[in-house]
Design an enzyme around this catalytic site. Structure first.
Site, mmCIF file in Angstrom:
data_model
loop_
_atom_site.group_PDB
_atom_site.id
_atom_site.type_symbol
_atom_site.label_atom_id
_atom_site.label_comp_id
_atom_site.label_asym_id
_atom_site.label_seq_id
_atom_site.Cartn_x
_atom_site.Cartn_y
_atom_site.Cartn_z
ATOM 1 N N SER B 32 0.833 -1.209 0.000
ATOM 2 C CA SER B 32 0.000 0.000 0.000
ATOM 3 C C SER B 32 0.860 1.248 0.000
ATOM 4 O O SER B 32 0.405 2.331 -0.386
ATOM 5 C CB SER B 32 -0.881 0.030 1.255
ATOM 6 O OG SER B 32 -1.575 -1.177 1.409
ATOM 7 N N LYS B 241 -0.665 -1.575 -6.857
ATOM 8 C CA LYS B 241 -0.287 -1.966 -5.500
ATOM 9 C C LYS B 241 0.997 -2.798 -5.591
ATOM 10 O O LYS B 241 1.104 -3.699 -6.418
ATOM 11 C CB LYS B 241 -1.427 -2.775 -4.863
ATOM 12 C CG LYS B 241 -1.309 -2.928 -3.355
ATOM 13 C CD LYS B 241 -2.656 -3.234 -2.720
ATOM 14 C CE LYS B 241 -2.547 -3.492 -1.229
ATOM 15 N NZ LYS B 241 -3.865 -3.586 -0.579
ATOM 16 N N HIS B 255 -1.745 -7.708 1.069
ATOM 17 C CA HIS B 255 -2.076 -6.540 1.889
ATOM 18 C C HIS B 255 -1.539 -6.751 3.306
ATOM 19 O O HIS B 255 -1.706 -7.815 3.894
ATOM 20 C CB HIS B 255 -3.591 -6.321 1.944
ATOM 21 C CG HIS B 255 -3.975 -5.129 2.757
ATOM 22 N ND1 HIS B 255 -4.167 -3.880 2.188
ATOM 23 C CD2 HIS B 255 -4.168 -4.970 4.086
ATOM 24 C CE1 HIS B 255 -4.461 -3.023 3.155
ATOM 25 N NE2 HIS B 255 -4.466 -3.657 4.309
ATOM 26 N N GLU B 361 -22.256 14.131 11.691
ATOM 27 C CA GLU B 361 -21.504 14.252 12.941
ATOM 28 C C GLU B 361 -20.086 13.719 12.837
ATOM 29 O O GLU B 361 -19.176 14.195 13.532
ATOM 30 C CB GLU B 361 -22.252 13.528 14.066
ATOM 31 C CG GLU B 361 -23.656 14.082 14.366
ATOM 32 C CD GLU B 361 -24.740 13.629 13.381
ATOM 33 O OE1 GLU B 361 -24.448 12.789 12.487
ATOM 34 O OE2 GLU B 361 -25.875 14.109 13.496
ATOM 35 N N ARG B 468 -32.556 19.522 28.058
ATOM 36 C CA ARG B 468 -33.527 20.168 27.183
ATOM 37 C C ARG B 468 -34.402 21.168 27.930
ATOM 38 O O ARG B 468 -34.571 22.301 27.508
ATOM 39 C CB ARG B 468 -34.407 19.116 26.521
ATOM 40 C CG ARG B 468 -35.484 19.705 25.622
ATOM 41 C CD ARG B 468 -36.204 18.637 24.813
ATOM 42 N NE ARG B 468 -37.248 19.252 24.028
ATOM 43 C CZ ARG B 468 -38.498 19.405 24.442
ATOM 44 N NH1 ARG B 468 -38.862 18.976 25.632
ATOM 45 N NH2 ARG B 468 -39.399 19.991 23.668
#
Lengths: 613, 613
Positions: B32, B241, B255, B361, B468
């Site tokens: 990689s 690769k 890998h 988020e 709240r």
């Protein structure tokens, strides 16, 4: 088939219920419901949706998921218009004990999955569509109503890419582009082309509806959608938030707000006369029976020679293959690391039941939930650390009575050289928070095999934590392991302290035992492989016998094994000392890291001597 | 500028280091690294990247983030080729105590942010690019090296959409399409057009490089990229690769695998003669000084009339505005709920320092980290429940010494009618797991204001939980609150038990006190607003004085206030009884839900009587 006039009457009745029920509740999301009303009325009552209302469990029923769960007033009103919810019940919306909760939950029997955390419904739909296309070979379709705001969640694009990859032409998204999010305009406003461009780039068929309140346009869109070949379809409709009430239409500041009584009066006047007798009919599902698949058993027993260490992650892979014939509802998912989690063993044995989810853990969790809701038993695996990626989906799945087996490999600092980014150190804490969850952490291959089977038997959310490196075989094939159980590995009447470990630290505990024993210090050693629920009886007995407990875990101190034990014994008077990972880990050899974090044999021996001195 | 021959020599040297260091380490990701070598060599040594190696902190240095953190051997080798890492140090890769860890961490001084959990680097880059464009007005550019496998993470698309929204033409992604993921081919293989189609649909400029190992092609791509106007740029390069070693090139099964010694020998022979004396030069950054911005102070004091209840979320919004002049490095982010979290107050007062992150988020957390790494103090807010969405990013941020203030509103069942999907019930457990984190949960507006200021002062990760509904004003403006502190609200020498609460349950505790006191039962009441670190001294004193502790919290039982207290006192002999949320919550009135979950005054009174009987 219902005609246009009837659809209009149904829509008026539904709008009436939406407005009335939210005002009576004093809260809720009427405007987000009104924008999608005509899209949903047409889907359900113009012959597209096929569902036997008297048999919600019918396997060929189409599925409808409100990913924009805050449009629940619309959702419930649809079933009111179909005659399954009374006006009286509509008025119980959001009240304690009502099955009509603020966001859809399973309390309402037509809810396919609890929603309300945005950007999750499409993944659940993918799971259901995968089940229909590849397992049940059923003709049911899955429809998902999406909000435009929630398209900014990355999980949507995970679902979009995987749906295209699996050519889910039985999956239809309906995107309600009403322009307004909670605090103002969305990123793309009313630009439906912006959505079409992005979604079609991912390989979906997109159908634009410029008039999201026009029955002919909507009808034509569904007709096209149902004819799609080989591609999932997204209907992208331009709608008006608050549609039907002039002072709400396309107005900012009306998100998540119920009308006051005076405003309601005005709004209802605008709706005009309501035909309270109108009832929508829903088409019936296909009667075709689902053919049971024949499964070739490839079962073998559990055989691990005592002298050959085996990683528990490998035992997990072996167990999947072994138990499948006993649990033919199993499906296995993995986030592109099946050669590390060893779910690849199952993939090789039963390729038709293995689904590659690529590196997208949020979507994988949603898909697992979709499968679970259709009666499957999904086992989903990735590195323990990466389950944190899906915490919101995991959290939400508890509200859908999920029956999912989560498996996290590469737990703790004992993975070694890869360093902290790859180390699961908060996974136990995370899964422990889920109500009624089971958290298992076996130390050897035999107990792993047994506990994978227990997990499959158990209805509910189970997390199984596996270890990267080979560990010795500790148990015999005849040994039994149960949820809520433990094993006492060393015990003596003179035990001065009880050492509670799980997984990798069991071996450190046993080494510490050997060393201490030479010095005449006797230690009880417990393998607490069931961290939740813990074996409270065994812990209490140990507390009574030895007066002192010490825990050791390859996990951060908060929310892990130590706190689980402290919590189980908190009402008693037993001191619990906790050894856990308390420093930022590094790369290094597993042994070096266990020492560095003071969770190795050496650290245990040192701590026990301190405590006893 | 370095010429082609020199670039080739540098690339050969780097390939040599990659292969050698991983073999010596016995693990790592050489293949990689090899695929991206030519892309990175050209970036760094052909004059594009501007960085003063002797001043890593120079504000105008370009930024380089390896989102594909597993290519760390390449990352470190680049700095070896630039003369900043010796061959000897390269051979310490992945060894305990080396700054060259398995995935980049801040132990290595050129690391901008720790990576290794895929799909996070681009968001961090967005934060840095936003900082350059909108705050520093600096000319530095941010480069992010991306892997093709990690493009399946939804967070990437969150980053992509927001970068386009903010027109970040100073952000350049380099996508290394080497076709192979960990366990086989990626979803799109070598189809670079597939990536271009998707990324450009989101409004990026895309530049295709068909020969990802050709210096002229790569050079031309960077030239084009640097000339982009108004759009972020993605360079999409087809690479191989394992490039450079015939038996590794484009081969599956390689890998994350280091070469054996014999294989290494063969590989190094293929590389040919290495010029060990070659050193790459990196262009210097612009000298332009960053202009300090003038800030208009809009400070007001803390004033909350005792008779007017105010929600702590509102106090949070007020506090942001009040303290900004004292902390001019503040930036405020929100996930499209600023009108609920009340970060909108800040947005109105200081719009140039507020960044709308829409409902995404994960990306918001990465952006916050990017800002933090550039010296800002980000406050990021959303509903407490939805922080679970970003747990992986939060987890990773601890490895980047993040100085981020996370704020979660709408905590617990006390939000009422919206139901379980919107209730933060595991947020305390989640943030407690982060090493060295601070978890604050004030009960009234005054303590919230004070604690927001403490959070801003504190260097590190802070989580602030807000409520709240309006709560009474309990404290005076002169009262002091500190991280690790607590307030004893009721105390008597006859106290039979200590009641520990935080946030909303403080008021239930006080009501219980009133009721019990009437029956002659004296209870010490502690407001443990600092849940982590807890006020151990106060807890120990209470344990000593009253012998028994009872905790009450609007949060699930695991990992919350109760376990924090049990954990703090675990080595002593004090029983700790815990009241917490233990049933699936429903919609309903806050009071109904507090009763249902047995965390209300009534439940407290009942439990204390049981304990004392």
């Amino acid at each position: 088939m219902t005609n246009k006039k009837q659809l209009e009457n149904l829509a008026s009745l539904i709008r009436y219920y939406i407005l009335l029920s939210t005002t009576k509740a004093g809260s809720g999301h009427p405007t987000s419901s009104l924008s999608a009303t005509d899209l949903m009325v047409t889907l359900m009552f113009a012959g597209f949706f096929r569902f036997d209302l008297d048999k919600p469990g019918h396997p060929n029923n189409d599925r409808l998921i409100f990913s924009k769960g805050h449009a629940s007033p619309l959702f419930y009103s649809l079933y009111a218009a179909a005659g399954k919810v009374s006006q009286r019940e509509m008025l119980s919306l959001r009240k304690f004990g009502s099955r009509l909760e603020g966001h859809p939950t399973l309390a309402f029997s037509y809810t396919e999955a609890a929603t309300g955390s945005l950007g999750q419904g499409l993944s659940i739909g993918v799971g259901m569509a995968l089940n229909a296309k590849y397992i049940d070979k059923s003709l049911y379709r899955t429809f998902v109503l999406l909000g435009d705001s929630e398209m900014s969640e990355g999980s949507q694009w995970e679902a979009i890419q995987i749906a295209a990859h699996y050519k889910l032409n039985n999956l239809i998204g309906i995107l309600d582009v009403n322009r307004l999010g909670q605090r103002g305009e969305t990123m793309y406003g009313h630009d439906i082309d912006a959505y079409a461009k992005r979604i079609s780039a991912f390989g979906w068929e997109t159908i634009l509806v410029k008039g999201g309140h026009s029955y002919p346009e909507i009808t034509s869109a569904y007709e096209k959608a149902l004819a799609s070949k080989g591609k999932p379809v997204m209907i992208i409709a331009k709608t008006i938030k608050g549609k039907g009430v002039s002072f709400l239409e396309d107005k900012d500041g009306w998100h998540g707000k119920a009308l006051a009584e005076e405003e309601l009066k005005e709004a209802l006047e605008e709706l005009g006369e309501i035909d309270f007798s109108v009832r929508g009919e829903i088409a019936k599902p296909q009667k075709v029976l689902i053919s049971k698949q024949e499964l070739k058993s490839k079962t073998e027993g559990i055989k691990y020679p005592k002298d050959q260490p085996v990683a528990t992650r490998k035992a997990y892979g072996n167990a999947l293959v072994r138990i499948f014939p006993k649990f033919p509802d199993m499906v296995v998912l993995d986030a592109e690391v099946s050669n590390s989690t060893f779910s690849q063993n199952f993939k090789k044995a039963y390729p038709e039941r293995f689904f590659e989810m690529f590196i997208a853990e949020q979507n994988m969790t949603g898909v697992a939930l979709g499968f679970s809701r259709r009666g499957r038993i999904p086992f989903a695996s990735t590195f323990a650390a990466f389950w944190t990626r899906a915490f919101d989906q995991i959290r939400m799945s508890q509200y859908s009575e999920a029956n999912i087996k989560f498996v996290g490999s590469h737990a703790g600092v004992s993975i070694g050289e890869d360093g902290p980014s790859q180390m699961g150190l908060e996974d136990i804490a995370m899964f422990r928070t889920i109500l009624g969850s089971v958290v298992l952490y076996p130390c050897d291959a035999v107990s792993t095999e047994k506990l994978v089977e227990e997990a499959a038997k158990h209805k509910g959310i189970v997390y199984l934590r596996t270890t990267r490196k080979d560990t010795p075989i500790l148990y015999e094939s005849r040994d039994e392991f149960s949820i809520g159980g433990s094993k006492i590995l060393r015990k003596n009447q003179n035990d001065a302290v009880t050492l509670v470990a799980a997984g990798i630290t069991v071996f450190e505990a046993l080494k510490a035992y050997e060393e201490l024993q030479k010095e005449g210090i006797w230690v009880r050693v417990i393998d607490l492989y069931s961290i939740k629920p813990p074996d409270i009886a065994a812990l209490k007995k140990a507390a009574k016998d030895t007066k002192t407990i010490i825990t050791v875990e390859d996990h951060f101190a908060e929310g892990g094994l130590g706190e689980a034990v402290a919590s189980a014994l908190s009402e008693s008077n037993t001191p619990v000392y906790m050894l856990a990972v308390r420093k930022i880990p590094k790369s290094g050899k597993p042994e070096e890291l266990l020492d560095y974090e003071e969770i190795s044999k050496t650290a245990i021996v040192k701590r026990i001597k301190e405590i006893l001195s």
